[in-house]
Design an enzyme around this catalytic site. Structure first.
Site, PDB file in Angstrom:
ATOM      1  N   TYR A  47       9.316 -22.409  84.166  1.00 11.25           N
ATOM      2  CA  TYR A  47       8.518 -21.886  84.956  1.00 11.25           C
ATOM      3  C   TYR A  47       8.630 -22.183  86.647  1.00 11.25           C
ATOM      4  O   TYR A  47       7.517 -21.910  87.241  1.00 11.25           O
ATOM      5  CB  TYR A  47       6.856 -21.529  84.394  1.00 11.25           C
ATOM      6  CG  TYR A  47       6.839 -21.245  82.950  1.00 11.25           C
ATOM      7  CD1 TYR A  47       7.420 -19.865  82.750  1.00 11.25           C
ATOM      8  CD2 TYR A  47       6.507 -21.919  82.043  1.00 11.25           C
ATOM      9  CE1 TYR A  47       7.507 -19.608  81.319  1.00 11.25           C
ATOM     10  CE2 TYR A  47       6.306 -21.686  80.616  1.00 11.25           C
ATOM     11  CZ  TYR A  47       6.751 -20.412  80.218  1.00 11.25           C
ATOM     12  OH  TYR A  47       6.797 -19.964  79.042  1.00 11.25           O
ATOM     13  N   SER A 118       1.792 -24.425  76.484  1.00 13.24           N
ATOM     14  CA  SER A 118       2.627 -23.235  75.920  1.00 13.24           C
ATOM     15  C   SER A 118       4.178 -23.815  75.635  1.00 13.24           C
ATOM     16  O   SER A 118       4.272 -24.735  74.928  1.00 13.24           O
ATOM     17  CB  SER A 118       2.572 -22.414  77.200  1.00 13.24           C
ATOM     18  OG  SER A 118       3.016 -21.148  76.547  1.00 13.24           O
ATOM     19  N   TYR A 119       4.925 -22.947  76.174  1.00 12.21           N
ATOM     20  CA  TYR A 119       6.471 -23.703  76.016  1.00 12.21           C
ATOM     21  C   TYR A 119       6.627 -25.162  76.177  1.00 12.21           C
ATOM     22  O   TYR A 119       7.617 -25.652  75.742  1.00 12.21           O
ATOM     23  CB  TYR A 119       7.447 -22.772  76.807  1.00 12.21           C
ATOM     24  CG  TYR A 119       8.783 -22.751  76.611  1.00 12.21           C
ATOM     25  CD1 TYR A 119       9.219 -21.820  75.879  1.00 12.21           C
ATOM     26  CD2 TYR A 119       9.622 -23.802  77.095  1.00 12.21           C
ATOM     27  CE1 TYR A 119      10.803 -21.973  75.311  1.00 12.21           C
ATOM     28  CE2 TYR A 119      10.954 -23.803  76.679  1.00 12.21           C
ATOM     29  CZ  TYR A 119      11.603 -23.079  76.085  1.00 12.21           C
ATOM     30  OH  TYR A 119      12.904 -23.037  75.719  1.00 12.21           O
ATOM     31  N   TRP A 166       6.107 -11.670  78.082  1.00  8.82           N
ATOM     32  CA  TRP A 166       6.816 -12.868  78.396  1.00  8.82           C
ATOM     33  C   TRP A 166       8.261 -13.036  78.363  1.00  8.82           C
ATOM     34  O   TRP A 166       8.737 -13.444  79.523  1.00  8.82           O
ATOM     35  CB  TRP A 166       6.536 -13.969  77.171  1.00  8.82           C
ATOM     36  CG  TRP A 166       6.960 -15.178  77.411  1.00  8.82           C
ATOM     37  CD1 TRP A 166       6.839 -16.153  78.309  1.00  8.82           C
ATOM     38  CD2 TRP A 166       7.824 -16.068  76.570  1.00  8.82           C
ATOM     39  NE1 TRP A 166       7.460 -17.431  78.166  1.00  8.82           N
ATOM     40  CE2 TRP A 166       8.263 -17.401  76.943  1.00  8.82           C
ATOM     41  CE3 TRP A 166       8.448 -15.905  75.350  1.00  8.82           C
ATOM     42  CZ2 TRP A 166       8.912 -18.226  76.446  1.00  8.82           C
ATOM     43  CZ3 TRP A 166       9.272 -16.589  74.450  1.00  8.82           C
ATOM     44  CH2 TRP A 166       9.449 -17.938  75.009  1.00  8.82           C
ATOM     45  N   ASP A 254      -6.807 -18.692  72.564  1.00  8.89           N
ATOM     46  CA  ASP A 254      -5.522 -18.820  72.633  1.00  8.89           C
ATOM     47  C   ASP A 254      -4.552 -18.279  71.786  1.00  8.89           C
ATOM     48  O   ASP A 254      -5.021 -18.339  70.380  1.00  8.89           O
ATOM     49  CB  ASP A 254      -5.093 -20.290  72.996  1.00  8.89           C
ATOM     50  CG  ASP A 254      -3.470 -20.488  73.443  1.00  8.89           C
ATOM     51  OD1 ASP A 254      -3.057 -19.769  74.082  1.00  8.89           O
ATOM     52  OD2 ASP A 254      -2.847 -21.318  72.701  1.00  8.89           O
ATOM     53  N   HIS A 283      -5.446 -18.516  76.938  1.00  9.76           N
ATOM     54  CA  HIS A 283      -4.385 -19.165  77.140  1.00  9.76           C
ATOM     55  C   HIS A 283      -4.266 -19.895  78.616  1.00  9.76           C
ATOM     56  O   HIS A 283      -3.853 -21.012  78.736  1.00  9.76           O
ATOM     57  CB  HIS A 283      -2.875 -18.103  76.918  1.00  9.76           C
ATOM     58  CG  HIS A 283      -1.594 -19.225  76.995  1.00  9.76           C
ATOM     59  ND1 HIS A 283      -1.335 -19.820  75.949  1.00  9.76           N
ATOM     60  CD2 HIS A 283      -0.595 -19.267  77.847  1.00  9.76           C
ATOM     61  CE1 HIS A 283      -0.095 -20.471  76.269  1.00  9.76           C
ATOM     62  NE2 HIS A 283       0.475 -20.049  77.348  1.00  9.76           N
TER      63      HIS A 283
END
Length: 571
Positions: A47, A118-119, A166, A254, A283
């Protein structure tokens, strides 16, 4: 207040890291200005390292001021790094190479930690299975234990709003890297307006999701079951190999809360030094405000403070007491306070069945649906029509990632509870507080006129004034009732028993509040709509839509209920 020394910081941009296959990744390195050696904090993200998830965390320079070398790296094929980006595929081996590179930095003390959510939580866990000796401690936040269940799909249903939003958010950088400014602008517009196209059918030919720039979206749709494609990233088979301290951080609203809990439980059952921290958060952002609820001053973002304590202990050897505290740190909604526990689920849990009752017309707030702990005797089933062309709209819930285009957080459910395709079962006013903390399980007895359909469940806290706040929700696709690997159709008109995990929470239903359960067949666009016809592909369009008659049974032979984890209040 942190009284330790604060350092000035030097920043090196686009430092090159050569991987085993020759691909060059680039990172920004924030180093304290000193002759001393310092531990390294590594963040690997898709990101943009220049931002480094600052929407949740303090800036990397802030961490460097605390006495850490902070490395923020663009993963393969993203922003400044070379190669092709394929979500999930290269994070394990690339992570191992990056960790070993960070450990050898000239100013490094030899201790390496990782953080990110997250990722970016997953980019910690996957390489950790191969290099636990080089990696000292991690803090995976708001992440999952794999990419199938509770990431892309939920009990057979696509996590539609998350997956589509996403996928579109990942696309603009791909066009920018190719020098296609026109495509990049178009993709940005589509990303910001994807919420307007959640209703598009078929899913596998979406005009807002570009095949050249978001090919992975279509790849995910090609794997609707838990097959070998997904199993290659299943962390549950790796827990024995992840032998290092981890602080697992999550939020009750989340999308990845269940994976966060599974990671904690799976790793803590094999290795010591695991912690679980769960706030009342979506989230992101991690704030006390969650749409229609305010959880008070104590619900503010405490993650940076906790991470500094965590890494100070494991990477600097500071005995700050964090490992003397109980391993589970949860925010109890309703009480609006943090509480420490020694395990999850709590050992003192009293799993209590809450049964559905009605006179055969629990439809909407105007119906006769009630809820209590008494098993039913002879009662008529409730009937409603499910029309995929008019699904029940999502109000809040557990999704990702941008609140303006995905249903997230606590919302007043009354606008959907007025619908006749929503069955509403409400308890009497509570005479004392009732705490529900832990995993919630649904046992539904239901039939459908279709050979496949969905059943949705929602647990709701009803305030004295009538406001009805969603606490947790779940879904079960009928064809996936027995397995995520081998779905099969149902027989129209036959009563089936559906048992499934709804979700996890910590909520005190206060005195004079009421407990409510909603049953329906859609929660859209949080989840995709079933078209009421058995198929595992996502090629169905509007001509394939069928209406279905649904029946929910609650009698002596078919006692539909939810199992709530009730916690005694006399501690």
């Amino acid at each position: 207040m942190n009284s330790q020394r604060m350092y000035e910081v030097n920043v090196e941009r686009n430092v090159e890291i050569r991987l085993r296959d020759g691909i060059c990744l680039r990172a920004d390195v924030y180093s304290p200005i000193s002759e001393r050696k310092f531990p390294v904090l590594l963040m690997r993200l898709p990101y943009d390292k220049s931002v480094s998830e600052a929407i949740g965390y303090m800036h990397p320079e802030w961490y460097a001021r605390q006495g850490y070398i902070v490395v923020t790296q663009d993963v393969r094929g993203r922003y400044a790094s070379d190669g092709e980006f394929r979500p999930f595929f290269n994070e394990r081996q690339d992570g191992v190479d990056s960790i070993r590179w960070a450990k050898r930095l000239p100013q490094s003390s030899g201790k390496v930690g990782m953080y990110g959510f997250s990722y970016v939580g997953a980019t910690q866990l996957h390489p950790a299975a191969d290099c636990s000796e080089e990696l000292t401690a991690i803090a995976p936040a708001f992440t999952n234990d794999g990419y199938y269940e509770d990431w892309t799909y939920r009990n057979g249903a696509l996590h539609l709003a998350f997956v589509q939003s996403w996928a579109t958010s990942l696309a603009p950088d791909i066009a920018i890297r190719q020098g296609d400014a026109e495509a990049a602008g178009d993709l940005l517009r589509k990303m910001n307006r994807i919420g307007e196209r959640y209703d598009h059918l078929p899913l596998h030919a979406h005009p807002g999701i570009s095949k050249p720039f978001s090919p992975f979206y279509y790849e995910w749709l090609e794997h609707p079951t838990f097959d070998d494609y997904w199993k290659q990233w299943d962390l549950r088979i790796e827990y024995d190999n992840i032998k290092l301290p981890a602080m697992h951080i999550g939020g009750w609203y989340d999308i990845f809360i269940e994976g966060t809990i599974r990671n904690y439980r799976g790793m803590s059952s094999r290795h010591p030094n695991q912690k679980l921290v769960i706030g009342p958060w979506v989230h992101y952002p991690w704030t006390a405000l969650s749409r229609d609820a305010d959880y008070g001053e104590d619900a503010r973002n405490v993650v940076d403070h906790l991470q500094v304590r965590w890494f100070d202990y494991w990477l600097k050897g500071r005995d700050n007491g964090i490992m003397d505290e109980p391993s589970v740190h949860i925010f109890v909604m309703g009480d609006n306070a943090w509480r420490q526990e020694r395990e999850w689920p709590l050992a003192r849990t009293q799993y209590t069945k809450f049964y559905l009752h009605s006179e055969g017309n629990a439809n909407s707030l105007s119906g006769s649906g009630t809820l209590d702990t008494n098993a039913p005797d002879s009662e008529s089933c409730d009937i409603y029509a499910y029309n995929p062309l008019d699904p029940v709209p999502s109000l809040g819930g557990n999704s990702c990632c941008v609140p303006s285009i995905a249903p997230m957080g606590a919302r007043d459910q009354r606008p959907v509870e007025i619908r006749n395709d929503v069955l509403v079962y409400t308890s009497q006013e509570l005479t004392e507080d009732v705490e529900v903390t832990g995993p919630i399980r649904a046992v539904l007895y239901a039939s459908s006129s279709a050979d496949d359909t969905d059943f949705t469940v929602k647990l709701v806290d009803v305030h004295p004034g009538g406001k009805a706040i969603n606490i947790v929700q779940g879904i079960q696709r009928a064809s996936y009732r027995d397995s995520n690997e081998q779905p099969s159709p149902i027989e129209p008109g036959r009563i089936y028993k559906y048992e499934f995990h709804v979700g996890s929470t910590s909520q005190v239903f206060k005195k004079n509040h009421r407990i409510r359960i909603e049953i329906s067949s859609s929660n859209f666009p949080l989840y995709e709509r079933s078209l009421n016809s058995f198929r595992t592909d996502r090629e169905g369009d509007y001509t394939d839509v069928k209406a279905a008659t649904q029946k929910i049974y609650h009698d002596a032979e078919h006692p539909t209920h939810l199992v709530l984890p009730v916690i005694p209040r006399n501690r």
